[in-house]
Design an enzyme around this catalytic site. Structure first.
Site, PDB file in Angstrom:
ATOM      1  N   ASN A  60       0.848  -1.194   0.000  1.00  0.00           N
ATOM      2  CA  ASN A  60       0.000   0.000   0.000  1.00  0.00           C
ATOM      3  C   ASN A  60       0.879   1.237   0.000  1.00  0.00           C
ATOM      4  O   ASN A  60       1.890   1.285   0.706  1.00  0.00           O
ATOM      5  CB  ASN A  60      -0.882   0.006   1.252  1.00  0.00           C
TER       6      ASN A  60
ATOM      7  N   ASP B 293      -0.769  -4.941   6.625  1.00  0.00           N
ATOM      8  CA  ASP B 293      -1.170  -5.871   7.685  1.00  0.00           C
ATOM      9  C   ASP B 293      -2.561  -5.450   8.156  1.00  0.00           C
ATOM     10  O   ASP B 293      -3.218  -4.634   7.516  1.00  0.00           O
ATOM     11  CB  ASP B 293      -0.123  -5.942   8.811  1.00  0.00           C
TER      12      ASP B 293
ATOM     13  N   HIS C  34       1.108   5.259   0.890  1.00  0.00           N
ATOM     14  CA  HIS C  34       0.452   6.190   1.820  1.00  0.00           C
ATOM     15  C   HIS C  34       1.154   7.550   1.772  1.00  0.00           C
ATOM     16  O   HIS C  34       2.394   7.606   1.783  1.00  0.00           O
ATOM     17  CB  HIS C  34       0.525   5.604   3.244  1.00  0.00           C
TER      18      HIS C  34
HETATM   19  C1  GRF Z   1      -2.433   8.766  -2.847  1.00  0.00           C
HETATM   20  O1  GRF Z   1      -1.752   9.844  -2.272  1.00  0.00           O
HETATM   21  C2  GRF Z   1      -2.524   7.602  -1.900  1.00  0.00           C
HETATM   22  O2  GRF Z   1      -1.389   7.401  -1.135  1.00  0.00           O
HETATM   23  C3  GRF Z   1      -3.678   8.034  -1.022  1.00  0.00           C
HETATM   24  O3  GRF Z   1      -4.595   8.574  -1.925  1.00  0.00           O
HETATM   25  C4  GRF Z   1      -3.898   9.085  -3.051  1.00  0.00           C
HETATM   26  C5  GRF Z   1      -4.465   8.403  -4.262  1.00  0.00           C
HETATM   27  O4  GRF Z   1      -4.140   9.091  -5.426  1.00  0.00           O
HETATM   28  N1  GRF Z   1      -4.192   6.952  -0.239  1.00  0.00           N
HETATM   29  P1  GRF Z   1      -4.505   8.528  -6.861  1.00  0.00           P
HETATM   30  O5  GRF Z   1      -5.943   8.012  -6.804  1.00  0.00           O
HETATM   31  O6  GRF Z   1      -3.535   7.428  -7.170  1.00  0.00           O
HETATM   32  O7  GRF Z   1      -4.381   9.702  -7.761  1.00  0.00           O
END
Ligand code: GRF
Length: 218
Positions: free
Chosen positions: A124, A158, A126
């Site tokens: 994932n 996790d 973040h």
């Molecule tokens: C990213 O910054 C991701 O880490 C977060 O939401 C954003 C998603 O961006 N959870 P996108 O949909 O890939 O443009």
């Protein structure tokens, strides 16, 4: 699915899960598929075999459709509870026999059924330097806290909220006149590059391992 029915022995099969705009997904699509501007696929050992979402009508799904990648949607509202949804999501992903699952802006927590099948091979991305600012509003939380540097983190998923082992991080400055949008955009530019780089590395390891264990020459 038996290994012989895989699309190619030479690529790692990715399922990408999204909930929104899908710019991280697009970066992976661009890195893994040929296009009319670049008729040969870039040197990347991954192949996106499906894109899944927890909702309809999002740009992330449209990006996959434009690239000719199969899509599926598993909505919580179609299921009695989170446990049922978790099983349905796990089944939908399993139908595509992935080596690696990438959560790219997927706004749901992976449940026990999903982690039972894909734990250890789900990653994932973040938008903060974890363990700072886990959760849904990381750029807002970073601004509210007044940090001068934030960034993005790639983790192995996790059962917790953004608690898994850290694979990679990238730092991004917070500027005095940033708002949530400008900061998140600056983070996402670096986040996409980190994701493409590390999915490439992990895919390479998967293909290498497969080649070694099957005794095939690379
Ligand atoms: C990213 O910054 C991701 O880490 C977060 O939401 C954003 C998603 O961006 N959870 P996108 O949909 O890939 O443009």
């Amino acid at each position: 699915m038996p290994p012989s029915s895989r699309t190619s022995h030479r690529t790692a099969r990715l399922v990408v899960l999204v909930s929104g705009g899908g710019t991280n997904l697009q970066a992976l699509i661009d890195a893994t598929t040929a296009s009319k501007d670049s008729p040969t696929a870039p040197d990347h050992d991954a192949e996106i075999v499906a894109v899944g979402a927890d909702r309809d009508d999002i740009e992330g799904l449209a990006r996959a459709e434009r690239a000719g990648i199969p899509t599926f949607v598993v909505r919580t509202s179609d299921h009695d509870d989170r446990a049922d949804w978790d099983v349905a999501l796990a089944d939908a992903v399993a139908a595509h026999d992935p080596d690696l699952v990438v959560l790219a802006g997927f706004m749901k927590l992976a449940g026990p059924a999903f982690l039972g099948l894909f734990g250890g091979r789900t990653i994932n991305t973040h938008p903060s330097l974890l363990p700072s600012f886990p959760g849904m509003n990381a750029p807002r939380d970073a601004l509210d806290h007044g940090v001068k540097i934030t960034g993005a983190t790639l983790i192995v998923v996790d059962a917790g909220v953004d608690t898994g082992p850290i694979i990679a991080q990238v730092a991004v400055p917070v500027l005095d006149d940033d708002d949530v949008e400008t900061l998140h955009e600056r983070i996402k530019t670096e986040e996409r590059a980190m994701l493409v780089d590390w999915v490439g590395r992990l895919a390479h390891e998967i293909v290498d391992h497969r080649t070694t264990t099957s005794g095939e020459a690379s």
